[in-house]
Design a protein around this motif. Sequence first.
Motif, PDB file in Angstrom:
ATOM      1  N   THR A  91       0.840  -1.194   0.000  1.00  0.00           N
ATOM      2  CA  THR A  91       0.000   0.000   0.000  1.00  0.00           C
ATOM      3  C   THR A  91       0.875   1.245   0.000  1.00  0.00           C
ATOM      4  O   THR A  91       2.086   1.188   0.264  1.00  0.00           O
ATOM      5  CB  THR A  91      -0.923   0.006   1.217  1.00  0.00           C
ATOM      6  OG1 THR A  91      -0.111   0.047   2.415  1.00  0.00           O
ATOM      7  CG2 THR A  91      -1.797  -1.234   1.248  1.00  0.00           C
ATOM      8  N   ARG A  92       0.265   2.374  -0.261  1.00  0.00           N
ATOM      9  CA  ARG A  92       1.023   3.630  -0.272  1.00  0.00           C
ATOM     10  C   ARG A  92       1.672   3.943   1.074  1.00  0.00           C
ATOM     11  O   ARG A  92       2.823   4.386   1.112  1.00  0.00           O
ATOM     12  CB  ARG A  92       0.117   4.780  -0.716  1.00  0.00           C
ATOM     13  CG  ARG A  92      -0.115   4.833  -2.223  1.00  0.00           C
ATOM     14  CD  ARG A  92      -0.704   6.169  -2.618  1.00  0.00           C
ATOM     15  NE  ARG A  92      -0.668   6.366  -4.063  1.00  0.00           N
ATOM     16  CZ  ARG A  92      -0.927   7.515  -4.666  1.00  0.00           C
ATOM     17  NH1 ARG A  92      -1.250   8.570  -3.933  1.00  0.00           N
ATOM     18  NH2 ARG A  92      -0.864   7.625  -5.971  1.00  0.00           N
ATOM     19  N   PRO A  93       0.969   3.773   2.197  1.00  0.00           N
ATOM     20  CA  PRO A  93       1.640   4.028   3.488  1.00  0.00           C
ATOM     21  C   PRO A  93       2.876   3.152   3.708  1.00  0.00           C
ATOM     22  O   PRO A  93       3.863   3.612   4.287  1.00  0.00           O
ATOM     23  CB  PRO A  93       0.536   3.722   4.510  1.00  0.00           C
ATOM     24  CG  PRO A  93      -0.732   3.981   3.780  1.00  0.00           C
ATOM     25  CD  PRO A  93      -0.471   3.528   2.379  1.00  0.00           C
ATOM     26  N   LEU A  94       2.841   1.895   3.227  1.00  0.00           N
ATOM     27  CA  LEU A  94       4.012   1.034   3.376  1.00  0.00           C
ATOM     28  C   LEU A  94       5.147   1.494   2.474  1.00  0.00           C
ATOM     29  O   LEU A  94       6.318   1.446   2.867  1.00  0.00           O
ATOM     30  CB  LEU A  94       3.635  -0.415   3.061  1.00  0.00           C
ATOM     31  CG  LEU A  94       2.675  -1.084   4.050  1.00  0.00           C
ATOM     32  CD1 LEU A  94       2.331  -2.494   3.595  1.00  0.00           C
ATOM     33  CD2 LEU A  94       3.271  -1.106   5.454  1.00  0.00           C
ATOM     34  N   HIS A  95       4.832   1.929   1.265  1.00  0.00           N
ATOM     35  CA  HIS A  95       5.857   2.507   0.389  1.00  0.00           C
ATOM     36  C   HIS A  95       6.458   3.759   1.028  1.00  0.00           C
ATOM     37  O   HIS A  95       7.673   3.979   0.963  1.00  0.00           O
ATOM     38  CB  HIS A  95       5.259   2.844  -0.977  1.00  0.00           C
ATOM     39  CG  HIS A  95       5.154   1.683  -1.906  1.00  0.00           C
ATOM     40  ND1 HIS A  95       6.261   0.955  -2.302  1.00  0.00           N
ATOM     41  CD2 HIS A  95       4.082   1.111  -2.519  1.00  0.00           C
ATOM     42  CE1 HIS A  95       5.879  -0.013  -3.131  1.00  0.00           C
ATOM     43  NE2 HIS A  95       4.562   0.058  -3.273  1.00  0.00           N
ATOM     44  N   LEU A  96       5.589   4.571   1.618  1.00  0.00           N
ATOM     45  CA  LEU A  96       6.081   5.782   2.286  1.00  0.00           C
ATOM     46  C   LEU A  96       6.994   5.428   3.452  1.00  0.00           C
ATOM     47  O   LEU A  96       8.029   6.086   3.661  1.00  0.00           O
ATOM     48  CB  LEU A  96       4.896   6.615   2.774  1.00  0.00           C
ATOM     49  CG  LEU A  96       5.239   7.890   3.552  1.00  0.00           C
ATOM     50  CD1 LEU A  96       6.039   8.857   2.674  1.00  0.00           C
ATOM     51  CD2 LEU A  96       3.977   8.567   4.081  1.00  0.00           C
ATOM     52  N   TRP A  97       6.644   4.384   4.195  1.00  0.00           N
ATOM     53  CA  TRP A  97       7.465   3.971   5.335  1.00  0.00           C
ATOM     54  C   TRP A  97       8.838   3.494   4.881  1.00  0.00           C
ATOM     55  O   TRP A  97       9.851   3.817   5.484  1.00  0.00           O
ATOM     56  CB  TRP A  97       6.742   2.897   6.124  1.00  0.00           C
ATOM     57  CG  TRP A  97       7.456   2.412   7.346  1.00  0.00           C
ATOM     58  CD1 TRP A  97       7.765   1.134   7.665  1.00  0.00           C
ATOM     59  CD2 TRP A  97       7.936   3.204   8.442  1.00  0.00           C
ATOM     60  NE1 TRP A  97       8.400   1.058   8.874  1.00  0.00           N
ATOM     61  CE2 TRP A  97       8.525   2.326   9.380  1.00  0.00           C
ATOM     62  CE3 TRP A  97       7.930   4.563   8.724  1.00  0.00           C
ATOM     63  CZ2 TRP A  97       9.097   2.759  10.567  1.00  0.00           C
ATOM     64  CZ3 TRP A  97       8.508   5.014   9.909  1.00  0.00           C
ATOM     65  CH2 TRP A  97       9.073   4.116  10.805  1.00  0.00           C
ATOM     66  N   ARG A  98       8.876   2.713   3.788  1.00  0.00           N
ATOM     67  CA  ARG A  98      10.162   2.260   3.252  1.00  0.00           C
ATOM     68  C   ARG A  98      11.033   3.440   2.839  1.00  0.00           C
ATOM     69  O   ARG A  98      12.229   3.499   3.156  1.00  0.00           O
ATOM     70  CB  ARG A  98       9.946   1.336   2.053  1.00  0.00           C
ATOM     71  CG  ARG A  98       9.338  -0.006   2.368  1.00  0.00           C
ATOM     72  CD  ARG A  98       9.106  -0.837   1.113  1.00  0.00           C
ATOM     73  NE  ARG A  98      10.370  -1.089   0.427  1.00  0.00           N
ATOM     74  CZ  ARG A  98      10.605  -0.753  -0.833  1.00  0.00           C
ATOM     75  NH1 ARG A  98       9.687  -0.128  -1.554  1.00  0.00           N
ATOM     76  NH2 ARG A  98      11.763  -1.042  -1.392  1.00  0.00           N
ATOM     77  N   ALA A  99      10.431   4.385   2.119  1.00  0.00           N
ATOM     78  CA  ALA A  99      11.201   5.558   1.668  1.00  0.00           C
ATOM     79  C   ALA A  99      11.639   6.416   2.848  1.00  0.00           C
ATOM     80  O   ALA A  99      12.763   6.941   2.867  1.00  0.00           O
ATOM     81  CB  ALA A  99      10.366   6.378   0.691  1.00  0.00           C
ATOM     82  N   LEU A 100      10.762   6.557   3.848  1.00  0.00           N
ATOM     83  CA  LEU A 100      11.087   7.376   5.015  1.00  0.00           C
ATOM     84  C   LEU A 100      12.193   6.736   5.847  1.00  0.00           C
ATOM     85  O   LEU A 100      13.098   7.433   6.339  1.00  0.00           O
ATOM     86  CB  LEU A 100       9.834   7.578   5.865  1.00  0.00           C
ATOM     87  CG  LEU A 100       9.985   8.454   7.112  1.00  0.00           C
ATOM     88  CD1 LEU A 100      10.452   9.854   6.728  1.00  0.00           C
ATOM     89  CD2 LEU A 100       8.674   8.525   7.888  1.00  0.00           C
ATOM     90  N   VAL A 101      12.146   5.413   6.009  1.00  0.00           N
ATOM     91  CA  VAL A 101      13.202   4.712   6.743  1.00  0.00           C
ATOM     92  C   VAL A 101      14.534   4.862   6.018  1.00  0.00           C
ATOM     93  O   VAL A 101      15.581   5.104   6.635  1.00  0.00           O
ATOM     94  CB  VAL A 101      12.837   3.226   6.932  1.00  0.00           C
ATOM     95  CG1 VAL A 101      14.029   2.426   7.448  1.00  0.00           C
ATOM     96  CG2 VAL A 101      11.669   3.095   7.899  1.00  0.00           C
ATOM     97  N   GLY A 102      14.529   4.718   4.694  1.00  0.00           N
ATOM     98  CA  GLY A 102      15.756   4.936   3.925  1.00  0.00           C
ATOM     99  C   GLY A 102      16.263   6.356   4.050  1.00  0.00           C
ATOM    100  O   GLY A 102      17.471   6.584   4.162  1.00  0.00           O
ATOM    101  N   TRP A 103      15.340   7.306   4.041  1.00  0.00           N
ATOM    102  CA  TRP A 103      15.717   8.720   4.181  1.00  0.00           C
ATOM    103  C   TRP A 103      16.371   8.980   5.541  1.00  0.00           C
ATOM    104  O   TRP A 103      17.374   9.683   5.635  1.00  0.00           O
ATOM    105  CB  TRP A 103      14.470   9.587   4.016  1.00  0.00           C
ATOM    106  CG  TRP A 103      14.706  11.060   4.028  1.00  0.00           C
ATOM    107  CD1 TRP A 103      15.133  11.833   2.986  1.00  0.00           C
ATOM    108  CD2 TRP A 103      14.538  11.937   5.140  1.00  0.00           C
ATOM    109  NE1 TRP A 103      15.237  13.153   3.386  1.00  0.00           N
ATOM    110  CE2 TRP A 103      14.878  13.247   4.705  1.00  0.00           C
ATOM    111  CE3 TRP A 103      14.133  11.764   6.459  1.00  0.00           C
ATOM    112  CZ2 TRP A 103      14.816  14.354   5.537  1.00  0.00           C
ATOM    113  CZ3 TRP A 103      14.078  12.876   7.294  1.00  0.00           C
ATOM    114  CH2 TRP A 103      14.414  14.137   6.835  1.00  0.00           C
TER     115      TRP A 103
END
Length: 507
Positions: A125-137
């Motif tokens: 889902t979009r929130p999970l994609h956002l979490w992956r990108a945010l963790v990488g950031w």
Amino acid sequence: MKLRLAEYPFIVLLMAIAALAMLVPAIYAFTLGDFAGARAFFYSAILFTLLSILLAIATQHYRPASIARSQLIALLAAFSVLPLMLAVPFYEALGTVSFRDAWFEMVSSFTTTGATLFDNPRSLTRPLHLWRALVGWMGGLLIWVAAASILAPMNLGGFEVRATATAGQGANDFRQIARIADPSERLTRFAAKLVPLYTALTLLLWLGLTMLGEVPFVALSHAMSVMATSGISPVGGLFYSGAGVFGEMLIFVFMLFALSRLTFGRGLMGEDRKGVFYDPEFRLGMTLVVILPALLFLRHWIGATEASTGIGDVQSGLRALWGSIFTVMSFLTTTGFESASWLGAANWSGLPTPGLFLVGLSMIGGGVATTAGGVKLLRVYALYKHSERELERLVHPNSVGGAGADARRIRKQGAYIAWIFFMLFSMSIAAVMVLLSLTGVQFETAMVLAVAALSTTGPLADVGAEAPISYAGLTAFAKYVLAAAMVVGRLEALAIIALLNPEFWRR
């Protein structure tokens, strides 16, 4: 406020920041109507915030024998243990994978590797994609701050090439110099300067990609992934990006921050004598970005000539040239984004682009104290200068090296320590390949996966081999091996060896 934060252990502060960051995907999931995902992230945020507060109360005013050593241990724990906490909301929100796979995904994201077990982006889902990108950031931001405040004073992370002291032994002078040099104060001081800059650059890239026609959510994910060089994308890469070639040009500009620390940290680390254009890392990186795409373009042009397929199509040739330039920069900085025009070069000439070429670029890596992984450009430069000097001595045995004390140190002691690191890096690749082969992975696949993990270039698995490699098809043991390799590649072997040094613990 800065002094109060310095009273708490570094790992506890990282736990608190990670717990509060869980509120971002929770709010986003709530706005999308994904109440199950919002609850998973919100409840996890409450749980780990309370846990961080309890640990902060229990460890307040705790003073370790060596603050620098404790911070280095905390940095190792951040990349290996903290993903266990980051994986909890991901595991609860998704509900279709094992906790081991969720942990692997978070290790990959936090080390800015970007390797994913989900070949189809629509699986998340979009929130999970956002979490992956945010963790990488956040992992990229941690590297920015830790490199300047923890690794630099200890002559680790690439700083040992220029340093006069032995790698890992720079921290023992903290008590003998000014109070501002205390490791905890260095950490808060550099964080106060680098966090706003890192955030502002990310927001600027997000705004630019959105103005060029990208979907705001995708633009934000790509902006965070570019700044962290994680290569995480919610749509499977730039091929499906709405910003087009102009978006790639904008991303190319921001990838320059991964070539040299002087692009963002001039004056912060006492290296403000000359500008970035005089920095050997930046100049070497730009030289590779100019020469290698030119050679690739020449190869494709010769192929198009021999096959008589579209040589007169100037637009296809220019598109092929740009695809080579962008992709070379992307894999050199270990970002791993593939240009939408990259495959167009092969279609134009009829020749495939060798994946081993991108493997070599990922091994070289970007600049010291940047979010890029790999061997690092400064070490490659030191080996190059040493080789150049040795060749000059063969021709003129009595020649004078010159170029100042700094240049002499780079091509002598710097080249020596760079060669040691290169050998450690090569041995690490061999060790990972052997362990992967025990699980039945073939030689070529094991080599690409080992380089992808140790250079923190997860997307290399898609283009480095003859056929795309799926992380989802690996065994559990192979995932553990690659996760450990990601941590070693992110923190670097020299820092881990410094922790194993008995003298380091006696001080």
